[in-house]
Motif scaffolding. Structure first.
Motif, mmCIF file in Angstrom:
data_model
loop_
_atom_site.group_PDB
_atom_site.id
_atom_site.type_symbol
_atom_site.label_atom_id
_atom_site.label_comp_id
_atom_site.label_asym_id
_atom_site.label_seq_id
_atom_site.Cartn_x
_atom_site.Cartn_y
_atom_site.Cartn_z
ATOM 1 N N VAL A 17 0.817 -1.217 0.000
ATOM 2 C CA VAL A 17 0.000 0.000 0.000
ATOM 3 C C VAL A 17 0.845 1.259 0.000
ATOM 4 C CG1 VAL A 17 -2.038 -1.037 1.061
ATOM 5 C CG2 VAL A 17 -0.198 -0.158 2.513
ATOM 6 N N ASP A 18 2.096 1.156 0.431
ATOM 7 C CA ASP A 18 2.912 2.370 0.494
ATOM 8 C C ASP A 18 3.444 2.806 -0.866
ATOM 9 O OD1 ASP A 18 4.564 0.197 0.344
ATOM 10 O OD2 ASP A 18 5.939 0.839 1.923
ATOM 11 N N ILE A 19 3.066 2.092 -1.943
ATOM 12 C CA ILE A 19 3.421 2.572 -3.280
ATOM 13 C C ILE A 19 2.329 3.491 -3.814
ATOM 14 C CG2 ILE A 19 4.711 0.453 -3.760
ATOM 15 C CD1 ILE A 19 2.461 -0.401 -5.627
ATOM 16 N N TYR A 20 1.194 3.570 -3.103
ATOM 17 C CA TYR A 20 0.094 4.436 -3.505
ATOM 18 C C TYR A 20 0.136 5.741 -2.710
ATOM 19 C CZ TYR A 20 -1.537 -0.196 -4.990
ATOM 20 O OH TYR A 20 -1.624 -1.450 -5.519
ATOM 21 N N ASN A 21 -0.665 6.718 -3.155
ATOM 22 C CA ASN A 21 -0.733 7.962 -2.386
ATOM 23 C C ASN A 21 -1.563 7.748 -1.120
ATOM 24 O OD1 ASN A 21 -3.588 8.500 -2.857
ATOM 25 N ND2 ASN A 21 -3.029 9.121 -4.930
ATOM 26 N N GLN A 22 -1.560 8.742 -0.263
ATOM 27 C CA GLN A 22 -2.140 8.583 1.071
ATOM 28 C C GLN A 22 -3.639 8.318 1.038
ATOM 29 O OE1 GLN A 22 -1.084 11.797 3.645
ATOM 30 N NE2 GLN A 22 -1.513 10.649 5.505
ATOM 31 N N ILE A 23 -4.343 8.920 0.085
ATOM 32 C CA ILE A 23 -5.795 8.732 -0.003
ATOM 33 C C ILE A 23 -6.135 7.284 -0.364
ATOM 34 C CG2 ILE A 23 -7.885 9.393 -1.249
ATOM 35 C CD1 ILE A 23 -6.702 12.179 -1.584
ATOM 36 N N ILE A 24 -5.466 6.755 -1.394
ATOM 37 C CA ILE A 24 -5.707 5.365 -1.806
ATOM 38 C C ILE A 24 -5.314 4.412 -0.685
ATOM 39 C CG2 ILE A 24 -5.027 3.557 -3.427
ATOM 40 C CD1 ILE A 24 -4.716 5.695 -5.552
ATOM 41 N N ARG A 25 -4.227 4.712 -0.009
ATOM 42 C CA ARG A 25 -3.789 3.872 1.108
ATOM 43 C C ARG A 25 -4.848 3.818 2.204
ATOM 44 N NH1 ARG A 25 1.692 5.799 3.661
ATOM 45 N NH2 ARG A 25 2.039 5.989 1.419
ATOM 46 N N TYR A 26 -5.453 4.967 2.502
ATOM 47 C CA TYR A 26 -6.506 5.034 3.531
ATOM 48 C C TYR A 26 -7.730 4.223 3.094
ATOM 49 C CZ TYR A 26 -9.893 6.964 6.827
ATOM 50 O OH TYR A 26 -10.858 7.102 7.803
ATOM 51 N N ILE A 27 -8.106 4.361 1.831
ATOM 52 C CA ILE A 27 -9.274 3.636 1.317
ATOM 53 C C ILE A 27 -9.052 2.133 1.394
ATOM 54 C CG2 ILE A 27 -10.631 3.140 -0.758
ATOM 55 C CD1 ILE A 27 -10.235 6.076 -1.560
ATOM 56 N N LEU A 28 -7.855 1.687 0.970
ATOM 57 C CA LEU A 28 -7.549 0.255 0.953
ATOM 58 C C LEU A 28 -7.356 -0.318 2.351
ATOM 59 C CD1 LEU A 28 -5.066 0.066 -2.061
ATOM 60 C CD2 LEU A 28 -7.459 -0.664 -2.005
ATOM 61 N N THR A 29 -7.257 0.543 3.356
ATOM 62 C CA THR A 29 -7.073 0.070 4.729
ATOM 63 C C THR A 29 -8.356 0.100 5.529
ATOM 64 O OG1 THR A 29 -4.775 0.828 4.727
ATOM 65 C CG2 THR A 29 -5.775 0.418 6.868
ATOM 66 N N TRP A 30 -9.145 1.169 5.417
ATOM 67 C CA TRP A 30 -10.280 1.353 6.325
ATOM 68 C C TRP A 30 -11.647 1.380 5.654
ATOM 69 C CZ3 TRP A 30 -8.256 0.070 10.577
ATOM 70 C CH2 TRP A 30 -6.980 0.501 10.952
ATOM 71 N N ILE A 31 -11.729 1.700 4.374
ATOM 72 C CA ILE A 31 -13.030 1.788 3.707
ATOM 73 C C ILE A 31 -13.300 0.542 2.875
ATOM 74 C CG2 ILE A 31 -14.437 3.119 2.086
ATOM 75 C CD1 ILE A 31 -12.896 5.605 2.926
ATOM 76 N N LEU A 32 -12.387 0.231 1.980
ATOM 77 C CA LEU A 32 -12.424 -1.023 1.218
ATOM 78 C C LEU A 32 -11.123 -1.748 1.546
ATOM 79 C CD1 LEU A 32 -13.613 0.419 -2.214
ATOM 80 C CD2 LEU A 32 -15.022 -0.787 -0.533
ATOM 81 N N PRO A 33 -11.084 -2.449 2.671
ATOM 82 C CA PRO A 33 -9.807 -2.936 3.229
ATOM 83 C C PRO A 33 -9.189 -4.130 2.512
ATOM 84 C CG PRO A 33 -11.620 -3.702 4.578
ATOM 85 C CD PRO A 33 -12.223 -2.802 3.522
#
Length: 261
Positions: free
Chosen positions: A193-209
């Motif tokens: 996930v750290d290859i993506y920007n912060q917004i995508i990282r947040y989405i992939l962690t907490w919204i669509l994990p």
């Protein structure tokens, strides 16, 4: 015991049906294997132009991909509900489901299961062993227990997201669905996930994990200590998202008024 008995009987009937068409099963297995091989080739092509991807080596990315295949195989085998809206809502098969004295989601899961998808789990294990041997990873006896917990947690994350999306059909009878889009988004969980920007990282962690299906749990076995907290959240996220989706499904069933005419 009743649900266990039903589960065994459904699987028994499924195996009898599929073994009548052995060639089709072999073709499907080969198709899945080819698809997975193409994804591996893509990773190799990327690393043909660079040695590291934001600090991640080629073998580490391959290991993450191999881990991802295991929970994804479980999900694909038992939650093949990508056409739920069209088949069960638009065509009215949900009416048939609701006449039976067994939970509706359980029936849909068993009717739509594709056990041959479990072959992907063996492919994933083989990929993990290959990458792990190249990385000289050390494993302990308790890692097996942790691995099983992470795999089921990741599968439940996937199941929770897609059951929730399928539940939208109880309020909308449109033939189109966001299922294909969500499948594509899920592929982002195969990579760090750290290859993506912060917004995508947040989405992939907490919204669509989806990150809890691949990179976070795999990071534990790769010794990425800064991701350990997220890794051990994997079973929790899986249970939470699946329970939430089940609640949404039950509410949708109560709102469902039939296919009409």
């Amino acid at each position: 015991m009743f649900y266990t008995s039903m589960f065994v009987q459904y699987i028994s009937q499924y195996m009898k049906t599929r073994l009548q068409y052995r060639t089709d099963v072999v073709v499907e297995l080969l198709s899945d294997l080819l698809f997975q091989a193409v994804n591996l080739i893509f990773i190799l092509v990327v690393f043909g132009h660079t040695q590291l991807l934001n600090g991640w080596s080629r073998d580490e990315i391959i290991f993450i991909y191999g881990f991802f295949l295991v929970p994804f195989a479980l999900f694909s085998a038992f939650f093949n509900i990508w056409d739920f809206n069209e088949r069960y809502i638009v065509k009215g098969e949900m009416d048939r489901i609701l006449t039976r004295p067994i939970h509706s989601l359980f029936q849909v899961i068993l009717e739509r299961m594709e056990l041959e998808s479990l072959f992907g789990a063996f492919t994933g294990l083989a990929v993990m062993l290959y990458a792990g041997s190249r990385l000289a990873l050390d494993f302990h006896w308790y890692d097996v227990i942790i691995f099983v917990a992470f795999v089921f947690g990741g599968a439940l994350v996937y199941a929770g997201i897609f059951v929730a999306i399928a539940s939208i059909g109880f309020w909308s009878d449109a033939r189109t669905s966001i299922m294909p889009t969500m499948y594509n988004i899920g592929n982002y969980g195969r990579y760090p996930v750290d290859i993506y920007n912060q917004i995508i990282r947040y989405i992939l962690t907490w919204i669509l994990p989806f990150a809890f299906v691949g990179v976070y749990p795999a990071a534990y076995f790769l010794g990425k200590t800064k991701w350990y907290g997220y890794a051990f959240l994997t079973p929790v996220m899986g249970i939470v998202f699946f329970v939430m989706s089940l609640i949404l499904w039950n509410i949708g069933v109560k709102k469902y008024r039939g296919a009409g005419n």
